[in-house]
Write a protein that holds these residues in place. Sequence first.
Motif, PDB file in Angstrom:
ATOM      1  N   THR A  33       0.827  -1.214   0.000  1.00 53.43           N
ATOM      2  CA  THR A  33       0.000   0.000   0.000  1.00 53.43           C
ATOM      3  C   THR A  33       0.858   1.259   0.000  1.00 53.43           C
ATOM      4  O   THR A  33       0.563   2.233  -0.707  1.00 53.43           O
ATOM      5  N   ILE A  34       1.934   1.251   0.790  1.00 60.87           N
ATOM      6  CA  ILE A  34       2.819   2.421   0.880  1.00 60.87           C
ATOM      7  C   ILE A  34       3.556   2.645  -0.433  1.00 60.87           C
ATOM      8  O   ILE A  34       3.765   3.778  -0.872  1.00 60.87           O
ATOM      9  N   LEU A  35       3.952   1.545  -1.096  1.00 65.39           N
ATOM     10  CA  LEU A  35       4.724   1.674  -2.338  1.00 65.39           C
ATOM     11  C   LEU A  35       3.860   1.997  -3.556  1.00 65.39           C
ATOM     12  O   LEU A  35       4.359   2.541  -4.549  1.00 65.39           O
ATOM     13  N   GLY A  90       8.769  -4.589  -5.513  1.00 67.47           N
ATOM     14  CA  GLY A  90       9.305  -3.811  -4.398  1.00 67.47           C
ATOM     15  C   GLY A  90       9.020  -4.462  -3.061  1.00 67.47           C
ATOM     16  O   GLY A  90       9.915  -4.582  -2.203  1.00 67.47           O
ATOM     17  N   SER A  91       7.783  -4.914  -2.863  1.00 69.59           N
ATOM     18  CA  SER A  91       7.406  -5.556  -1.605  1.00 69.59           C
ATOM     19  C   SER A  91       8.116  -6.897  -1.443  1.00 69.59           C
ATOM     20  O   SER A  91       8.540  -7.258  -0.332  1.00 69.59           O
ATOM     21  N   MET A 150       2.715  -4.969 -10.816  1.00 71.50           N
ATOM     22  CA  MET A 150       3.915  -5.799 -10.828  1.00 71.50           C
ATOM     23  C   MET A 150       5.055  -5.118 -10.074  1.00 71.50           C
ATOM     24  O   MET A 150       5.797  -5.767  -9.324  1.00 71.50           O
ATOM     25  N   MET A 151       5.199  -3.792 -10.235  1.00 69.21           N
ATOM     26  CA  MET A 151       6.251  -3.064  -9.517  1.00 69.21           C
ATOM     27  C   MET A 151       5.988  -3.074  -8.012  1.00 69.21           C
ATOM     28  O   MET A 151       6.921  -3.138  -7.210  1.00 69.21           O
ATOM     29  N   LEU A 165      12.539   4.118   0.202  1.00 71.73           N
ATOM     30  CA  LEU A 165      11.615   3.333   1.008  1.00 71.73           C
ATOM     31  C   LEU A 165      11.966   1.850   0.989  1.00 71.73           C
ATOM     32  O   LEU A 165      11.995   1.189   2.038  1.00 71.73           O
ATOM     33  N   VAL A 166      12.227   1.313  -0.208  1.00 69.97           N
ATOM     34  CA  VAL A 166      12.545  -0.110  -0.333  1.00 69.97           C
ATOM     35  C   VAL A 166      13.815  -0.444   0.445  1.00 69.97           C
ATOM     36  O   VAL A 166      13.888  -1.442   1.174  1.00 69.97           O
ATOM     37  N   ILE A 167      14.843   0.413   0.315  1.00 67.30           N
ATOM     38  CA  ILE A 167      16.118   0.161   0.991  1.00 67.30           C
ATOM     39  C   ILE A 167      15.951   0.209   2.513  1.00 67.30           C
ATOM     40  O   ILE A 167      16.413  -0.688   3.237  1.00 67.30           O
TER      41      ILE A 167
END
Length: 452
Positions: free
Chosen positions: A268-270, A284-285, A279-280, A337-339
């Motif tokens: 949800t955040i991404l 990412g998740s 798909m992205m 965010l992902v990192i």
Amino acid sequence: MSFEHLDSPQLKRFQRKVTLLSAGGTFLDGFDLTVIAVAMPLILDHWEFGPGMQGLITSSAVIGSFIGAIWLGNLTDKYGRKAMYVVDLLAFVVFATLTAFALAPWQLALFRFLLGIGIGADYPISATLVSEFSATQSRGRHSTSLGAMWFVGAVVAYLVGILLVPLGENAWRYMLLTGAIFALIVFFFRVTLPESPRWLTARGREKEAEEIMLKITGQKVKIQPNMKPKQKISSLFTKGLFRRTFFVCGFWFCYAVAYYGISMYTPTILKPFTHGSQMMVYIGSGTVSLLGLIGAIIGMNLVERIGRRPLIITSFTGLSIALIILALHPSPTMAFLVILFSFAVLFANMGGGILNFVYPTELFPTGIRASASGLATAVSRIGSIMGILVFPNLVVAWGNSKALWFFAAAGLLGLLISAILAPETKGKNLELINQEFDEKNAEAGGKNGNLA
């Protein structure tokens, strides 16, 4: 009574089998609790409902696991590890199948709740059985591997999502049904495992315990009758054990608040950063979940080297730092965010996310071991529910970055609890851990020192 024969190198193959089949259960836990986050965007496309129902569907399995952990954990101490070990897998098969065929949102929430009862039960059952069959020097590694497999299940949930999303509007049903197929496979192998001889001895069934020891070790073992009084779950709150009870419940609660809040809402955040690409969002998740798995593997390989206490303190330190950095950046990029999410879950899972399968089974006597683990699991589910239900409301009131202070506070509290209360149990057999506790309790003049 003595179970040193379980430390024999000849039992490694059998112990790996016990661990693998127990880890199959935690794999399912990770898969089923994560797959709903993967499927939710597709479910929202299929049915129209508000944020209240979304939160209920997302949290229903976690709520069910609260009941399953404390209820069936206690039954595991009463009726045996093996009986409950098989029964809870049946719940996985039946209710995971029903979720895939739900005809309305309320049915999906109900079946997820019932599935959650089985999920909650598996934590104390699997962790206790592995702990009681493992050799002393490898018990930490075997027990933490259960935690690692939880995160394998979480990663697989994202992989299944990526593979099945092209199947169209019913893809979410296939995702949920996959969990039932996995559960059916594990069920058929689990029925071959014996009952725990430690549990049999604690229940006064020494002859049966000796027969099982002969079967798995090839040697005749004379087990002395257990002369200690039987304990009830209320023993966890006596003067002698309350410190341990508070520790295992406290650190697991703090971990659950932070981890579940992050993992359930990462998609949800991404999503706003992916320009509408589902798909992205999954990639990412899934990357965050993969780093969480790597953290669990790192911890699994360190637990018998550096010990439990240094590992859990390092874990909460890294988690807290990552969340504080996230909270201090109001306008992050998707890469940032992902990192940082990956860094947070890596450290969280390196200690708190795997030692929750170790400490609750090491610190308590055989007669209440599963009850203690079940209680700690249940308290952690309260943390999970808070992380899932409180965070969206904080986002509405404060925004994403400020809402992350909620998780940072949980990480700091977990660090404080661990620094003050975390004991070191590396290299000690289960009987010795509780014998040392009895001796210290007796020296202090405690009246509850007869637990073993």
